[in-house]
Write an enzyme that holds these catalytic residues in place. Structure first.
Site, mmCIF file in Angstrom:
data_model
loop_
_atom_site.group_PDB
_atom_site.id
_atom_site.type_symbol
_atom_site.label_atom_id
_atom_site.label_comp_id
_atom_site.label_asym_id
_atom_site.label_seq_id
_atom_site.Cartn_x
_atom_site.Cartn_y
_atom_site.Cartn_z
ATOM 1 N N HIS A 43 -9.555 -0.001 -5.306
ATOM 2 C CA HIS A 43 -8.546 -0.679 -4.487
ATOM 3 C C HIS A 43 -7.179 -0.187 -4.939
ATOM 4 O O HIS A 43 -6.931 -0.070 -6.141
ATOM 5 C CB HIS A 43 -8.618 -2.200 -4.655
ATOM 6 N N TYR A 73 0.795 -1.238 0.000
ATOM 7 C CA TYR A 73 0.000 0.000 0.000
ATOM 8 C C TYR A 73 0.824 1.283 0.000
ATOM 9 O O TYR A 73 0.257 2.378 0.013
ATOM 10 C CB TYR A 73 -0.954 -0.006 1.207
HETATM 11 C C1 DQA Z 1 -7.732 -2.904 -0.503
HETATM 12 C C2 DQA Z 1 -7.723 -4.402 -0.875
HETATM 13 C C3 DQA Z 1 -8.500 -5.218 0.142
HETATM 14 O O1 DQA Z 1 -8.486 -6.584 -0.209
HETATM 15 C C4 DQA Z 1 -7.883 -5.049 1.522
HETATM 16 O O2 DQA Z 1 -8.644 -5.744 2.479
HETATM 17 C C5 DQA Z 1 -7.674 -3.643 1.911
HETATM 18 C C6 DQA Z 1 -7.233 -2.675 0.901
HETATM 19 C C7 DQA Z 1 -6.839 -2.081 -1.465
HETATM 20 O O3 DQA Z 1 -6.936 -0.861 -1.427
HETATM 21 O O4 DQA Z 1 -6.035 -2.647 -2.211
HETATM 22 O O5 DQA Z 1 -7.776 -3.281 3.083
HETATM 23 O O6 DQA Z 1 -9.054 -2.429 -0.628
#
Ligand code: DQA
Length: 136
Positions: free
Chosen positions: A95, A22
């Site tokens: 995401h 992230y």
């Molecule tokens: C997310 C992907 C999801 O699977 C995960 O649970 C997240 C972040 C993303 O931004 O890639 O918390 O939404």
């Protein structure tokens, strides 16, 4: 144009958790970049780890478009799905990571069907791409 950016569970930990997935920027830093990108628009940012608070925010949303990163709620929250279906403001699912290149449980979204579209895999730019989609 008014854009509402909603982040769900654990997104407040962005910049701290799983940096390889992230990134190293905090959610506040990312939101500041988003606001700068959409400087001619009105941007509102909301984050909660609580499913019901996100449902309430969706119910009361006054915006032209909603950009929603529901985090893990994406994969199992029928309450969020119903909240999105209950409103007329269009929602784009976002995401940061490419959920389809990750664990099997992330491949399923219970909200995609009631969203206008889905953007994933572009890091923080996923939010910007989703916001831009409302201008097309
Ligand atoms: C997310 C992907 C999801 O699977 C995960 O649970 C997240 C972040 C993303 O931004 O890639 O918390 O939404």
């Amino acid at each position: 144009m008014k854009l509402l950016f909603i982040n769900g569970v654990n997104l407040d930990m962005t910049g701290v958790r799983e940096k390889g997935v992230y990134g190293t920027q905090t959610l506040d830093e990312i939101n500041a970049e988003i606001a700068a990108h959409f400087k001619s628009d009105e941007c509102e940012f909301f984050q909660s780890d609580i499913e019901g608070e996100i449902c309430d925010k969706l119910h009361k949303a006054k915006a032209d478009g909603i950009i929603l990163n529901a985090g893990a709620f994406t994969h199992y929250s029928y309450a969020l799905r119903d909240a999105i279906a209950a409103i007329t403001v269009p929602v784009v699912e976002v995401h940061m990571s490419n959920v389809h290149a990750r664990e099997e449980f992330r491949h399923k979204s219970v909200i995609s069907e009631v969203c206008k579209g889905v953007v994933c895999g572009f890091g923080k730019n996923s939010y910007i791409l989703a916001g831009e989609s409302f201008k097309l």
